[in-house]
Design an enzyme around this catalytic site. Structure first.
Site, PDB file in Angstrom:
ATOM      1  N   ASP A 108       0.779  -1.251   0.077  1.00  0.00           N
ATOM      2  CA  ASP A 108      -0.257  -0.053  -0.141  1.00  0.00           C
ATOM      3  C   ASP A 108       0.742   1.008  -0.067  1.00  0.00           C
ATOM      4  O   ASP A 108       1.855   1.346   0.717  1.00  0.00           O
ATOM      5  CB  ASP A 108      -0.923   0.135   1.160  1.00  0.00           C
ATOM      6  CG  ASP A 108      -1.995   0.828   1.200  1.00  0.00           C
ATOM      7  OD1 ASP A 108      -2.453   1.425   0.163  1.00  0.00           O
ATOM      8  OD2 ASP A 108      -2.591   1.352   2.168  1.00  0.00           O
ATOM      9  N   HIS A 111       2.231   3.943  -8.793  1.00  0.00           N
ATOM     10  CA  HIS A 111       1.992   2.409  -9.093  1.00  0.00           C
ATOM     11  C   HIS A 111       3.194   1.804 -10.083  1.00  0.00           C
ATOM     12  O   HIS A 111       3.425   0.630  -9.709  1.00  0.00           O
ATOM     13  CB  HIS A 111       0.690   2.191 -10.052  1.00  0.00           C
ATOM     14  CG  HIS A 111      -0.565   2.395  -9.493  1.00  0.00           C
ATOM     15  ND1 HIS A 111      -0.858   2.043  -8.020  1.00  0.00           N
ATOM     16  CD2 HIS A 111      -1.794   3.224  -9.488  1.00  0.00           C
ATOM     17  CE1 HIS A 111      -1.946   2.238  -7.420  1.00  0.00           C
ATOM     18  NE2 HIS A 111      -2.334   3.140  -8.336  1.00  0.00           N
ATOM     19  N   LEU A 127       9.989 -20.996  -5.507  1.00  0.00           N
ATOM     20  CA  LEU A 127       9.025 -19.872  -4.898  1.00  0.00           C
ATOM     21  C   LEU A 127       7.659 -19.911  -5.520  1.00  0.00           C
ATOM     22  O   LEU A 127       7.845 -19.982  -6.797  1.00  0.00           O
ATOM     23  CB  LEU A 127       9.342 -18.478  -4.923  1.00  0.00           C
ATOM     24  CG  LEU A 127       8.852 -17.450  -4.653  1.00  0.00           C
ATOM     25  CD1 LEU A 127       8.628 -17.327  -3.142  1.00  0.00           C
ATOM     26  CD2 LEU A 127       9.635 -15.901  -5.025  1.00  0.00           C
TER      27      LEU A 127
HETATM   28  C1  IPE Z   1      -5.330  -2.523  -0.105  1.00  0.00           C
HETATM   29  O1  IPE Z   1      -5.021  -1.142  -0.340  1.00  0.00           O
HETATM   30  C2  IPE Z   1      -5.354  -3.232  -1.399  1.00  0.00           C
HETATM   31  C3  IPE Z   1      -4.176  -3.485  -2.107  1.00  0.00           C
HETATM   32  C4  IPE Z   1      -3.013  -3.074  -1.700  1.00  0.00           C
HETATM   33  C5  IPE Z   1      -4.072  -3.904  -3.250  1.00  0.00           C
HETATM   34  P1  IPE Z   1      -6.193  -0.142  -0.207  1.00  0.00           P
HETATM   35  O2  IPE Z   1      -5.590   0.969  -0.444  1.00  0.00           O
HETATM   36  O3  IPE Z   1      -7.257  -0.562  -1.378  1.00  0.00           O
HETATM   37  O4  IPE Z   1      -6.742  -0.194   1.191  1.00  0.00           O
HETATM   38  P2  IPE Z   1      -7.926   0.823   1.848  1.00  0.00           P
HETATM   39  O5  IPE Z   1      -9.036   1.065   0.940  1.00  0.00           O
HETATM   40  O6  IPE Z   1      -7.175   2.078   2.191  1.00  0.00           O
HETATM   41  O7  IPE Z   1      -8.329   0.069   2.955  1.00  0.00           O
HETATM   42  C1  IPE Z   2      -1.631   0.178  -3.271  1.00  0.00           C
HETATM   43  O1  IPE Z   2      -1.410   1.475  -3.149  1.00  0.00           O
HETATM   44  C2  IPE Z   2      -1.640  -0.443  -4.604  1.00  0.00           C
HETATM   45  C3  IPE Z   2      -3.318  -0.599  -5.055  1.00  0.00           C
HETATM   46  C4  IPE Z   2      -4.346  -0.669  -4.214  1.00  0.00           C
HETATM   47  C5  IPE Z   2      -3.428  -1.175  -6.310  1.00  0.00           C
HETATM   48  P1  IPE Z   2      -2.737   2.470  -3.345  1.00  0.00           P
HETATM   49  O2  IPE Z   2      -3.114   2.828  -4.852  1.00  0.00           O
HETATM   50  O3  IPE Z   2      -3.749   2.150  -2.516  1.00  0.00           O
HETATM   51  O4  IPE Z   2      -1.714   4.014  -2.745  1.00  0.00           O
HETATM   52  P2  IPE Z   2      -2.366   4.739  -1.614  1.00  0.00           P
HETATM   53  O5  IPE Z   2      -2.763   3.933  -0.411  1.00  0.00           O
HETATM   54  O6  IPE Z   2      -3.646   5.531  -2.146  1.00  0.00           O
HETATM   55  O7  IPE Z   2      -1.368   5.822  -1.359  1.00  0.00           O
HETATM   56 MG    MG Z   3      -4.078   2.514  -0.493  1.00  0.00          MG
END
Ligand code: IPE
Ligand code: IPE
Ligand code: MG
Length: 225
Positions: free
Chosen positions: A12, A29, A123
């Site tokens: 995240d 990303h 793995l």
């Molecule tokens: C969790 O992250 C999902 C992934 C890392 C793929 P999110 O950014 O979607 O989670 P919330 O919405 O902040 O809980």
């Molecule tokens: C996690 O990073 C990756 C996905 C959920 C695809 P985020 O896109 O949730 O990044 P933040 O949390 O908004 O910074």
């Molecule tokens: Mg996020």
């Protein structure tokens, strides 16, 4: 010393990282993929047999279509460019999640990638895509009822997407947020959880190794004393 059989990661913080760099969420990303490669490298080096990466949740469809499209394109390119490398490194790729919602080109490439790597045994990377733990559990129980199976903990475990794998020993969530966001709720019952302040693109080999080392010395009770 605790052996490490399975590490699960909620990757995240990409979007915030992109914005922090005065670029776009999508820029974050893209940068996050580099961290994925670093983590795979260390996992191989440390001989960890299972690595589960949360890449797209069932709730992530609520994001702007442009971001969703970018993530799908990134996934497609990653698989196209890295597949040969995965085979060479003896890495098995498994997609966990409901793939029916993906466009055909994505379905095709994920099926092809699984097929190509199915005999690898160094793995196993589980890529969680359109994954949601609650729907995984509901779908599993529905299937068991339909097949008139006995509902026991063992039977449920053996019919989740993660059947035949040990539960994660370690869960890491980067991005300075302390929640599970519907990830592996059943499987994480006894995992050691590490919440990391760093955003995913800033997370590095050293941060990962520190967590793995810390884990080794934790006293895991599983209810005993
Ligand atoms: C969790 O992250 C999902 C992934 C890392 C793929 P999110 O950014 O979607 O989670 P919330 O919405 O902040 O809980
Ligand atoms: C996690 O990073 C990756 C996905 C959920 C695809 P985020 O896109 O949730 O990044 P933040 O949390 O908004 O910074
Ligand atoms: Mg996020």
């Amino acid at each position: 010393m605790n052996p490490i059989k399975h590490v699960a990661i909620i990757m995240d913080g990409n979007g915030r990282w992109g914005i922090k760099k005065k670029k776009s969420r999508n820029y974050g990303h893209k940068a996050g993929l580099k961290t994925v490669e670093k983590i795979i490298k260390i996992s191989l080096k440390k001989k960890i047999p299972y690595l589960t990466l949360f890449a797209f949740s069932t709730e992530n469809w609520k994001r702007p279509q442009e971001e969703i499209n970018f993530l799908l394109k990134l996934l497609e390119n990653f698989l196209k460019n890295k597949l040969e490398d995965l085979v060479k490194q003896n890495i098995k790729l498994k997609i966990i999640g409901n793939r029916s919602k993906f466009p055909n080109n994505i379905k095709k490439i994920i099926n092809y990638s699984e097929e190509k790597t199915k005999n690898s045994n160094r793995l196993q990377i589980n890529l969680a895509l359109n994954y949601g733990s609650k729907s995984e559990i509901v779908d599993t129980i529905k299937k068991l009822i339909k097949n008139k199976k006995n509902i026991t903990q063992k039977v449920i475990s053996h019919n989740l997407y993660t059947s035949n794998m040990p539960d994660p020993d370690i869960l890491i969530r980067t991005g300075n947020t302390k929640r599970l966001s519907n990830f592996l709720l059943w499987q994480l019952a006894y995992s050691e959880i590490f919440f990391e302040k760093k955003l995913w693109p800033d997370f590095n080999e050293n941060d990962y190794s520190l967590i793995l080392n810390k884990f080794k010395n934790i006293k895991r009770n599983f209810g005993k004393i």
